[in-house]
Design an enzyme around this catalytic site. Structure first.
Site, PDB file in Angstrom:
ATOM      1  N   GLY A 369      21.359  44.535  41.430  1.00 43.94           N
ATOM      2  CA  GLY A 369      20.161  45.170  40.911  1.00 43.94           C
ATOM      3  C   GLY A 369      19.298  44.311  40.021  1.00 43.94           C
ATOM      4  O   GLY A 369      18.326  44.811  39.442  1.00 43.94           O
ATOM      5  N   SER A 689      39.824  35.634  29.572  1.00 41.38           N
ATOM      6  CA  SER A 689      38.902  35.556  28.434  1.00 41.38           C
ATOM      7  C   SER A 689      39.252  36.530  27.317  1.00 41.38           C
ATOM      8  O   SER A 689      38.640  36.484  26.251  1.00 41.38           O
ATOM      9  CB  SER A 689      37.471  35.816  28.903  1.00 41.38           C
ATOM     10  OG  SER A 689      37.326  37.146  29.365  1.00 41.38           O
ATOM     11  N   LYS A 732      28.232  38.639  29.071  1.00 47.14           N
ATOM     12  CA  LYS A 732      28.985  39.152  27.924  1.00 47.14           C
ATOM     13  C   LYS A 732      28.101  39.276  26.687  1.00 47.14           C
ATOM     14  O   LYS A 732      28.179  40.273  25.944  1.00 47.14           O
ATOM     15  CB  LYS A 732      30.178  38.235  27.639  1.00 47.14           C
ATOM     16  CG  LYS A 732      31.206  38.202  28.768  1.00 47.14           C
ATOM     17  CD  LYS A 732      32.287  37.184  28.500  1.00 47.14           C
ATOM     18  CE  LYS A 732      33.288  37.117  29.651  1.00 47.14           C
ATOM     19  NZ  LYS A 732      34.341  36.102  29.447  1.00 47.14           N
TER      20      LYS A 732
END
Length: 817
Positions: A369, A689, A732
């Site tokens: 998107g 992570s 992030k």
């Protein structure tokens, strides 16, 4: 006047004056009765003098060349035939049909007159024959050979063979057979040679020489016919019948296959293919002309030629090199995405300087998107090129890229060639959508097939398996799209220029909705902004409470829902002038679907805020740690996969190894069980992570000190305490920005990745770079008194990158939900 002249039996050995009738394209033999059409002036005058006479004799002599209309004696052969005029039929004023009966051979002994018609002295040519075994054998052989010839010619009358039995003389038999050979099989010269043969043996040998080849041809034909009849299947019989039907249709003026082949030939010529391709097309057209239209091979060959004719071998579109127009066109369709726009403008600038530059091969990587696919369409519009899209999601067959070989039923070219045919030019913008979702099975690896397509050093001569012809792809602008980079093969990544699209910030989503999505949805629903006015607050409410995504696809759907609600009122006859406020959004879309993704304002010991990225963008990741009396077990829950479980174990091991530094009992794990949990148990989680967040959560639990609620962290840890680089940092940081996080701990080795973050995001977040776990706790613990003292040389302070360095590689790992 012509007199009857002497009887043929009384002038043997004498010179007799006779009128001469020249004959062309034919030879008259003794014992033969043939009709002859007379139309030349001299011959007409001769026939007119013969009218009313009985038993008139003429000399019939063949011409050496049929091209002479009025021959002289030099144009005639020396030997002819004495013939009696049986009947004269007048066909017109100067046209007669004369029936002649050949009587004997004669030789021209001297010419007398040329006008009004030809007259010459002639002498009879006597036969020389000796009755012996050889003569009888030659006659019998000729008779049997001729009878066999007649038996192999079924279209002749049945009583033809019986005529041979009535002719007893070998010489007369030879004359009869030679006279009945059609002109298409025996020339006038060969027949004249037989006529001049006074020796019967020689004459028989000459005629046998004419009969033998014809007999051999007929035998071979019969063998071939027998073989064909034996091998002919029902389908072949139908094919013969269809060919006959086709001939009937042609006689009736219906469809003609020759016209179709000529049309294909013209289409190939207009396509202006390279020399190699044109030669192949010419060969295939020649094959097609010799095939039956109803055969399967005909359709296969015709389809192949049509593909050759339809491909844009030499057709291109002219690129737009106006940098201002290209930039303006890209800005009209998309907001932000400056790095991509800059790359396209650079390409247009270089093309303006050097027109033969090969097309770039770009790969847009980002969440769904964010506009990866629509960017390709905008780039094509900005550069004035054709646009085509190839969806590669779920493709597992190598033939989808390279095509099927023509030996297979229903074979077609691969998707690359098909897209070029649809585009109609050899330099379109070709979007390879969802390139990382290709699979591999027994049918091959389509990703490996793309290596040639996306290699600028090879794609100028790409050969599809179906076409088997080199096609130049070097002018195509390839744009690949992917949600994640890791599943793409390294060799394929190496051939593409990777450009990441991290997603949109909240402010960007609101701006995109007001500038692009709302006008688009209003127009598609037939409404105006006066009937439905979207306020900034209303759009912000949709973004905050009804969507949670990196892109704007869901946002566009919610805007469409509001437009449809207004359209229903309009259809009911109401006067619609709605204003989309926060209350209006809640009334139409219902209760909030999502709560704001904010950090917990009240943190407790053992809870850390991490960050992780998925195909849909970045999200917050809460790591919870708890302890209870036990025997030193470590429990990991929250649907953690292998890599994340190992990160948790590494975090616990590092805390145990640093117990004295953290002022903990070295045997702290002996009498307790440690439980590490990540909420959202139904969502699978993996990746490395979260290692730093797990370390912080365990340390916070054991120190009994909460962490700061406005701090999030990401990074991979190792047992030496180093903080290693991670992937997906832009997504992030965007997630942290949406959640209101004020400070984010980032691996030092990801410093360059922060440069790609939008400035408005970086300005709102205090990004701290850490290279060692010793730097983490002083930055994240809420109670300063609980922070452990930093050892000398272990860290460089908040935001620092000091401390001991090593040569460990910065490992990037896949992070998926």
């Amino acid at each position: 006047m012509v007199d009857g002249g002497p009887d043929s039996r009384t002038f043997a050995g004498k010179l007799v004056s006779l009128p001469i009738l020249p004959l062309r394209n034919s030879v008259l033999f003794p014992t033969s009765v043939v009709p002859i059409n007379v139309g030349r002036p001299r011959s007409v005058r001769l026939v007119q003098d013969l009218l009313g006479q009985e038993r008139a004799l003429v000399g019939v002599v063949s011409q050496k060349s049929s091209n002479v209309d009025e021959p002289t004696f030099e144009d005639l052969f020396d030997v002819g035939t004495l013939a009696r005029v049986v009947k004269v039929i007048r066909l017109g004023p100067s046209n007669y049909s004369v029936v002649l009966n050949g009587l004997a051979r004669v030789r021209l002994a001297g010419d007398l007159l040329l006008e009004p018609y030809m007259r010459a002295r002639v002498e009879r040519l006597e036969e020389t024959r000796t009755r012996d075994v050889e003569l009888e054998a030659l006659g019998a052989t000729l008779r049997e050979s001729t009878r066999e010839v007649l038996s192999l010619m079924p279209h002749l009358p049945r009583d033809t063979a019986t005529i041979l039995d009535h002719v007893r003389e070998p010489g007369a038999l030879a004359d009869l057979i030679a006279a009945n050979f059609p002109p298409s099989q025996v020339s006038v010269v060969d027949k004249q040679r037989v006529l001049e043969a006074a020796d019967v043996k020689r004459r028989l040998k000459l005629v046998l020489g004419l009969v033998a080849p014809q007999l051999e041809v007929l035998r071979v034909k019969q063998e071939i016919s027998s073989m064909v009849e034996e091998e002919m299947t029902k389908g072949q019989r139908e094919q013969v019948l269809r060919q006959q039907m086709s001939s009937i249709k042609q006689q009736l003026g219906e469809a003609d296959d020759e016209d179709e082949i000529e049309e294909l030939r013209e289409r190939v010529r207009k396509a202006r293919p390279p020399v190699e391709v044109a030669a192949v097309a010419k060969k295939q057209l020649s094959r097609l002309a010799g095939m039956a239209p109803q055969s399967a091979e005909y359709n296969v060959t015709r389809t192949y030629i049509e593909w050759i004719a339809d491909l844009p071998w030499s057709k291109t579109t002219e690129d737009k090199f106006d940098i201002g127009k290209v930039r303006r066109c890209l800005d009209e369709d998309h907001r932000g995405l400056e790095r991509i726009k800059k790359r396209i403008v650079e390409y247009a600038a270089v093309r303006q300087i050097r027109s033969d530059m090969k097309g770039p091969i770009l790969c847009f990587v980002g969440p769904p998107g964010v506009g990866k696919t629509s960017l390709g369409r905008s780039i094509a519009r900005a550069m004035g090129r054709a646009y085509e899209r190839i969806s590669l999601g779920g493709v597992r067959d190598e033939a989808e890229i390279r095509g099927h070989r023509r030996t297979y039923v229903g074979a077609l070219p691969g998707r690359i060639i098909q897209a070029l045919k649809r585009a109609g030019t050899k330099n379109p913008v070709l979007v390879l959508d969802e390139v990382e979702k290709m699979g591999m099975d027994l049918r091959g690896d389509p990703a490996s097939a793309l290596l040639e397509v996306l290699d600028p050093a090879q794609n100028d001569s790409f050969r599809d398996h179906y076409m088997e012809l080199a096609f130049d792809l070097s002018q195509v602008l390839f744009i690949a799209t992917a949600n994640q980079l890791e599943p793409i093969a390294p060799a394929l990544q190496d051939r593409m220029e990777i450009i990441e699209l991290p997603g949109y910030t909240r402010a960007e989503k609101i701006a995109i909705a007001r500038e692009f999505l709302v006008p688009k949805q209003l127009q598609s629903h037939g409404m105006t902004d006066e009937q439905l006015d979207f306020t900034p607050e209303g759009v912000a409410a949709i973004v905050d409470h009804y969507t949670r995504e990196a892109g704007v696809r869901g946002l566009e759907r919610e805007v469409g829902s509001l437009c449809r609600a207004a359209a229903v009122k309009l259809a009911d006859g109401q006067d619609v002038h709605d204003v989309v406020t926060v209350d209006h959004v809640e009334a139409v879309l219902g209760p909030h679907r999502y709560r704001p993704e904010n950090a917990d304002p009240v943190m407790r010991p053992g809870v850390a805020t991490g960050l992780f990225s998925t195909d849909e963008g970045g999200q917050l990741l809460f790591v919870e740690a708890s302890k209870m009396p036990g025997k030193g077990r470590i429990v990991l829950t929250g649907n953690m996969r292998n890599v994340m479980q190992e990160s948790a174990q590494a975090a616990v091991s590092y805390v145990r190894s640093k117990a004295s530094h953290l002022h903990l009992d070295p045997e702290w794990l002996r009498d307790i069980d440690l439980h590490v949990h990540i909420p959202s148990h139904g969502v699978p989680k993996d990746g490395s992570s979260a290692g730093v967040a797990m370390f912080a959560a365990v340390a916070s639990l054991l120190l009994d000190c909460p962490l700061r609620s406005d701090v999030a962290m990401t990074g991979e840890l190792c047992l030496r305490g180093r903080v290693l680089a991670v992937d997906g940092l832009p997504q992030k940081l965007l997630a942290a920005h949406r959640a209101g996080i004020k400070q984010v701990l980032v691996p030092e080795r990801n410093r360059n990745d922060v440069l790609e973050i939008p400035p408005e995001v970086v300005s709102d977040i205090d990004v701290r770079y850490v290279s060692s776990l010793d730097e983490v706790l002083p930055l994240v613990l809420a109670d300063p008194s609980a922070r452990p003292a930093s050892r000398g040389g272990a860290g460089g302070g908040p935001g620092g990158s000091g401390g001991e360095r090593d040569d460990d590689p910065a490992l990037g790992h896949v992070e998926a939900p």
